[in-house]
Design a protein around this motif. Structure first.
Motif, PDB file in Angstrom:
ATOM      1  N   ILE A 451       0.848  -1.212   0.152  1.00  0.00           N
ATOM      2  CA  ILE A 451       0.056  -0.008   0.098  1.00  0.00           C
ATOM      3  C   ILE A 451       0.611   1.329   0.117  1.00  0.00           C
ATOM      4  CG2 ILE A 451      -2.150  -1.049   1.091  1.00  0.00           C
ATOM      5  CD1 ILE A 451      -1.195   0.051   3.663  1.00  0.00           C
ATOM      6  N   GLY A 452       2.114   1.105  -0.054  1.00  0.00           N
ATOM      7  CA  GLY A 452       2.958   2.342   0.048  1.00  0.00           C
ATOM      8  C   GLY A 452       2.910   3.174   1.129  1.00  0.00           C
ATOM      9  N   SER A 453       2.899   2.611   2.215  1.00  0.00           N
ATOM     10  CA  SER A 453       2.703   3.169   3.494  1.00  0.00           C
ATOM     11  C   SER A 453       4.269   3.644   3.932  1.00  0.00           C
ATOM     12  CB  SER A 453       2.088   2.237   4.574  1.00  0.00           C
ATOM     13  OG  SER A 453       2.147   2.596   5.986  1.00  0.00           O
ATOM     14  N   PRO A 454       4.238   4.806   4.416  1.00  0.00           N
ATOM     15  CA  PRO A 454       5.352   5.407   4.895  1.00  0.00           C
ATOM     16  C   PRO A 454       5.539   4.995   6.395  1.00  0.00           C
ATOM     17  CG  PRO A 454       3.473   7.013   4.943  1.00  0.00           C
ATOM     18  CD  PRO A 454       3.000   5.952   4.299  1.00  0.00           C
ATOM     19  N   TYR A 455       4.756   4.227   7.002  1.00  0.00           N
ATOM     20  CA  TYR A 455       4.763   3.775   8.359  1.00  0.00           C
ATOM     21  C   TYR A 455       5.865   2.632   8.522  1.00  0.00           C
ATOM     22  CZ  TYR A 455       3.686   1.290  12.686  1.00  0.00           C
ATOM     23  OH  TYR A 455       3.628   0.638  13.896  1.00  0.00           O
ATOM     24  N   ALA A 456       6.532   2.904   9.405  1.00  0.00           N
ATOM     25  CA  ALA A 456       7.737   1.896   9.780  1.00  0.00           C
ATOM     26  C   ALA A 456       8.136   1.752  11.151  1.00  0.00           C
ATOM     27  CB  ALA A 456       9.096   2.416   9.082  1.00  0.00           C
ATOM     28  N   ASN A 457       7.931   0.598  11.647  1.00  0.00           N
ATOM     29  CA  ASN A 457       8.371   0.172  12.938  1.00  0.00           C
ATOM     30  C   ASN A 457       9.304  -0.498  13.188  1.00  0.00           C
ATOM     31  OD1 ASN A 457       8.089  -1.590  15.477  1.00  0.00           O
ATOM     32  ND2 ASN A 457       6.682   0.241  16.029  1.00  0.00           N
ATOM     33  N   ALA A 458      10.716  -0.163  13.634  1.00  0.00           N
ATOM     34  CA  ALA A 458      11.783  -0.974  13.340  1.00  0.00           C
ATOM     35  C   ALA A 458      11.692  -2.333  14.002  1.00  0.00           C
ATOM     36  CB  ALA A 458      13.089  -0.165  14.145  1.00  0.00           C
ATOM     37  N   ASP A 459      11.037  -2.370  15.179  1.00  0.00           N
ATOM     38  CA  ASP A 459      10.775  -3.763  15.774  1.00  0.00           C
ATOM     39  C   ASP A 459      10.072  -4.784  15.161  1.00  0.00           C
ATOM     40  OD1 ASP A 459      11.466  -5.597  18.189  1.00  0.00           O
ATOM     41  OD2 ASP A 459       9.347  -4.939  19.232  1.00  0.00           O
ATOM     42  N   VAL A 460       8.897  -4.394  14.286  1.00  0.00           N
ATOM     43  CA  VAL A 460       8.275  -4.926  13.418  1.00  0.00           C
ATOM     44  C   VAL A 460       8.962  -5.533  12.344  1.00  0.00           C
ATOM     45  CG1 VAL A 460       6.379  -4.979  11.993  1.00  0.00           C
ATOM     46  CG2 VAL A 460       5.967  -4.006  14.243  1.00  0.00           C
ATOM     47  N   ARG A 461       9.709  -4.722  11.644  1.00  0.00           N
ATOM     48  CA  ARG A 461      10.561  -5.304  10.445  1.00  0.00           C
ATOM     49  C   ARG A 461      11.784  -5.899  10.665  1.00  0.00           C
ATOM     50  NH1 ARG A 461      10.068   0.083   6.199  1.00  0.00           N
ATOM     51  NH2 ARG A 461       7.986   0.153   5.952  1.00  0.00           N
ATOM     52  N   ASN A 462      12.327  -5.763  11.549  1.00  0.00           N
ATOM     53  CA  ASN A 462      13.762  -5.993  11.903  1.00  0.00           C
ATOM     54  C   ASN A 462      13.800  -7.495  12.950  1.00  0.00           C
ATOM     55  OD1 ASN A 462      14.663  -3.677  10.234  1.00  0.00           O
ATOM     56  ND2 ASN A 462      15.127  -2.667  12.125  1.00  0.00           N
ATOM     57  N   THR A 463      12.780  -7.421  13.620  1.00  0.00           N
ATOM     58  CA  THR A 463      12.761  -8.626  14.643  1.00  0.00           C
ATOM     59  C   THR A 463      11.631  -9.430  14.556  1.00  0.00           C
ATOM     60  OG1 THR A 463      14.096  -6.997  16.001  1.00  0.00           O
ATOM     61  CG2 THR A 463      13.066  -8.960  17.321  1.00  0.00           C
ATOM     62  N   LEU A 464      10.545  -8.913  14.647  1.00  0.00           N
ATOM     63  CA  LEU A 464       9.137  -9.743  14.827  1.00  0.00           C
ATOM     64  C   LEU A 464       8.885 -10.247  13.339  1.00  0.00           C
ATOM     65  CD1 LEU A 464       7.251  -7.468  17.125  1.00  0.00           C
ATOM     66  CD2 LEU A 464       8.346  -9.306  17.868  1.00  0.00           C
ATOM     67  N   ILE A 465       8.938  -9.497  12.388  1.00  0.00           N
ATOM     68  CA  ILE A 465       8.514 -10.462  11.249  1.00  0.00           C
ATOM     69  C   ILE A 465       9.531 -11.556  10.889  1.00  0.00           C
ATOM     70  CG2 ILE A 465       8.334 -10.218   8.517  1.00  0.00           C
ATOM     71  CD1 ILE A 465       6.966  -7.849   8.845  1.00  0.00           C
ATOM     72  N   PRO A 466      10.816 -11.173  10.948  1.00  0.00           N
ATOM     73  CA  PRO A 466      11.763 -12.302  10.853  1.00  0.00           C
ATOM     74  C   PRO A 466      11.587 -13.433  11.778  1.00  0.00           C
ATOM     75  CG  PRO A 466      12.697 -10.250  10.544  1.00  0.00           C
ATOM     76  CD  PRO A 466      11.382  -9.937  10.975  1.00  0.00           C
ATOM     77  N   ASP A 467      11.454 -13.138  13.119  1.00  0.00           N
ATOM     78  CA  ASP A 467      11.317 -14.184  14.243  1.00  0.00           C
ATOM     79  C   ASP A 467      10.030 -15.002  13.934  1.00  0.00           C
ATOM     80  OD1 ASP A 467      13.219 -13.088  15.518  1.00  0.00           O
ATOM     81  OD2 ASP A 467      12.379 -12.376  17.158  1.00  0.00           O
ATOM     82  N   SER A 468       9.109 -14.546  13.305  1.00  0.00           N
ATOM     83  CA  SER A 468       7.916 -15.340  12.944  1.00  0.00           C
ATOM     84  C   SER A 468       7.897 -16.159  11.832  1.00  0.00           C
ATOM     85  CB  SER A 468       6.561 -14.368  12.813  1.00  0.00           C
ATOM     86  OG  SER A 468       6.622 -13.742  11.472  1.00  0.00           O
ATOM     87  N   ARG A 469       8.886 -15.995  10.693  1.00  0.00           N
ATOM     88  CA  ARG A 469       9.317 -16.684   9.752  1.00  0.00           C
ATOM     89  C   ARG A 469      10.251 -17.867  10.053  1.00  0.00           C
ATOM     90  NH1 ARG A 469       9.728 -11.579   5.373  1.00  0.00           N
ATOM     91  NH2 ARG A 469       7.633 -11.418   4.805  1.00  0.00           N
TER      92      ARG A 469
END
Length: 534
Positions: A451-469
């Motif tokens: 959606i081209g969202s400018p929202y960026a949460n470092a914890d979500v992108r760098n830790t939580l998404i990789p951890d879940s995968r």
């Protein structure tokens, strides 16, 4: 007599990091007239979207439902749901304990529809092409965990991943991973127009008028070799301007099947059993609707404004007034039926409360009423979308905290404007690429989000998404997934509204309708046939 058939949900299995083998069967088909399927999906080629059916660009449910019939993928979601199974591949699986090396072996004798042999190099070309073109639709992000693609001989492909990704088999089942012929698709340029060539169960011919696809004819591919049994020789898909026009066509017998998007009124009428010639099939679905925010826009840059909207909006009333029993309130981006779902928005905001919303705005020093325009698409998600946004407008304005107007636009103009950040608040729907919680989070929160969202949460992108995968067992991934949903409920870069069911309506002599759609809203035309109704 009630003509509705209810298809019960299947259990979605857990991903497992092992090699899976699946024997193919030759395509079979019954003779007979073409089955005609109606849809309100619109397919147009414009200056902003000149290549709507290129697998490296297409990224919406309508275009994917054309590509899934024609462009073959290494893996595919099986009939009846479950883990992905090999399709163009003979076998695929992780070959390491860390879910970072994924190997596939192609079926022997695999060919494109024109007779050209398919090799591992063609798979490598197709994947690297999508990653290289980096189309502004954002579909390439599905393949973003790929580091390098290696081939060994003509039939072996090895994907080396940047990081563990237990969802990777699902991603190889999506059209962006479709195998295309280098003779038909340039490496450095999208393929404009409506031509599609591949090795799927059907070949495609199109009728195009004024840069819009009017009908698509799917003919059985004699060179197809995969896991699917094809139950017909030919299917014609016709596009309609709206659900009412599509309904007239099935009543007259001009079409055999209605797919998305039927109106709530049509569904209720068919559910009542008043038409003895048409059967309604209800299936569990994973479609969601949500409001998106340009978090850089002045009107909604303050988290308090977005939180106040989340506190005011009454999902139950919205669903009841517009969709009735065809939808359910949703309190997370992740549908309630998927492993990893959490009611994060309800946990944070509880029941709708104007008083609580007012307090949020006062503490942030926000002057009320907050003036906003809510944008929606007039022709992509069905005729009820206008009614939905009028209910949202009334709820927000009745609070006295907002001064909301609503504005609609056709999809071919709406989608490019949304991607360019021209809307502060906008409505979107999501039909999942695959049935996993990751696909309801990463596409909106990760880098290069759809959606081209400018929202960026470092914890979500760098830790939580990789951890879940990293977790093949998705239950084990639930902790990271829940943390992501809680962050979304607090920051509100998106605001989930409802989760929908899905329906197909068909005349009585059409068979296979119970499997015409899977939970990801994938249209499976190969399941349709003709015969006596059950």
């Amino acid at each position: 007599m009630n003509r509705k058939t209810l298809v019960l949900p299947a259990v979605v299995g857990l991903l497992a990091p092992v090699l899976a083998a699946c024997g193919g069967s030759d395509s079979e088909a019954k003779s007979g007239d073409a089955i005609v399927v109606g849809t309100t999906d619109r397919f147009t080629a414009t200056k902003d979207t000149p290549a709507p059916l290129d697998p490296a660009y297409a990224y919406d449910v309508g275009t994917w439902n054309i590509l899934r019939q024609t462009v073959q993928t290494l893996m595919i979601q099986p009939k009846g749901e479950g883990d992905p199974v090999p399709e163009a591949a003979e076998s695929c699986g992780f070959t390491d304990s860390g879910n970072e090396r994924y190997a596939c072996k192609l079926r022997d004798g695999l060919k494109f529809a024109n007779g050209d042999a398919i090799t591992a190099e063609d798979v490598k070309f197709s994947i690297e092409r999508a990653l290289h073109l980096k189309a502004d639709s954002g579909v390439f992000a599905l393949l973003s965990t790929i580091d390098t693609v290696e081939t060994q001989g003509d039939r072996e492909v090895i994907f080396h991943l940047k990081t563990a990704d237990a969802t990777f088999p699902y991603k190889l089942s999506t059209p962006v991973a479709g195998i295309v012929n280098p003779s038909d698709y340039a490496k450095d340029k999208l393929r404009d127009g409506f031509d599609v060539d591949g090795s799927g169960p059907y070949t495609l011919t199109t009728d195009v008028q004024d840069n819009a696809l009017v009908s698509a004819t799917f003919s059985k591919n004699p060179n197809y070799k995969g896991s699917l049994k094809v139950s017909n020789d030919k299917v014609v898909m016709r596009t309609f301007k709206d659900a009412d026009a599509m309904g007239v066509a099935i009543d007259k017998g001009d079409i055999d099947v209605m797919t998305r998007a039927m109106s709530p009124a049509q569904i209720r009428k068919l559910d009542a059993g008043t038409d003895k010639n048409v059967e309604l099939v209800e299936m569990p679905g994973l479609e969601i609707r949500f409001l998106g925010f340009n978090t850089n826009a002045t009107t909604v840059k303050s988290k308090a404004v977005r939180q106040a909207m989340a506190q005011v909006i009454n999902r139950g009333e919205l669903v009841s007034k517009v969709y009735g029993s065809e939808a359910e309130p949703l309190y997370s981006l992740v549908p309630a039926t998927l492993t990893g779902h959490s009611n994060s928005f309800f946990n944070k905001y509880g029941e709708p409360s104007v008083a609580k919303a007012k307090t949020l705005l006062q503490k942030a020093g926000i002057t009320t009423p907050v003036k906003l325009t809510l944008h929606y698409t007039t022709d992509h998600y069905g005729s009820a979308t206008k009614d939905e946004f009028e209910v949202l407008q009334k709820q927000l304005n009745n609070s006295g905290l907002f001064d909301v107007t609503v504005k609609g636009a056709p999809w071919d103009a709406y989608r490019p404007a949304e991607q360019k950040g021209q809307f502060d608040v906008y409505g979107m729907g999501w039909f999942p690429d695959f049935p996993d919680a990751d696909n309801f989070l990463a596409p909106f929160l990760d880098k290069d989000n759809t959606i081209g969202s400018p929202y960026a949460n470092a914890d979500v992108r760098n830790t939580l998404i990789p951890d879940s995968r990293r977790e093949a067992d998705r239950l084990t991934a639930s902790k990271a997934l829940t943390d992501i949903q809680d962050i979304v409920a607090d920051d509100v870069p998106v605001l989930p509204l409802w989760q929908g069911k899905q329906y197909v309506a068909a005349r009585n002599d059409v068979t296979g309708t119970s499997y015409a759609l899977n939970s990801s809203s994938t249209l499976q035309l190969w399941e349709l046939g003709r015969g006596a109704s059950g």
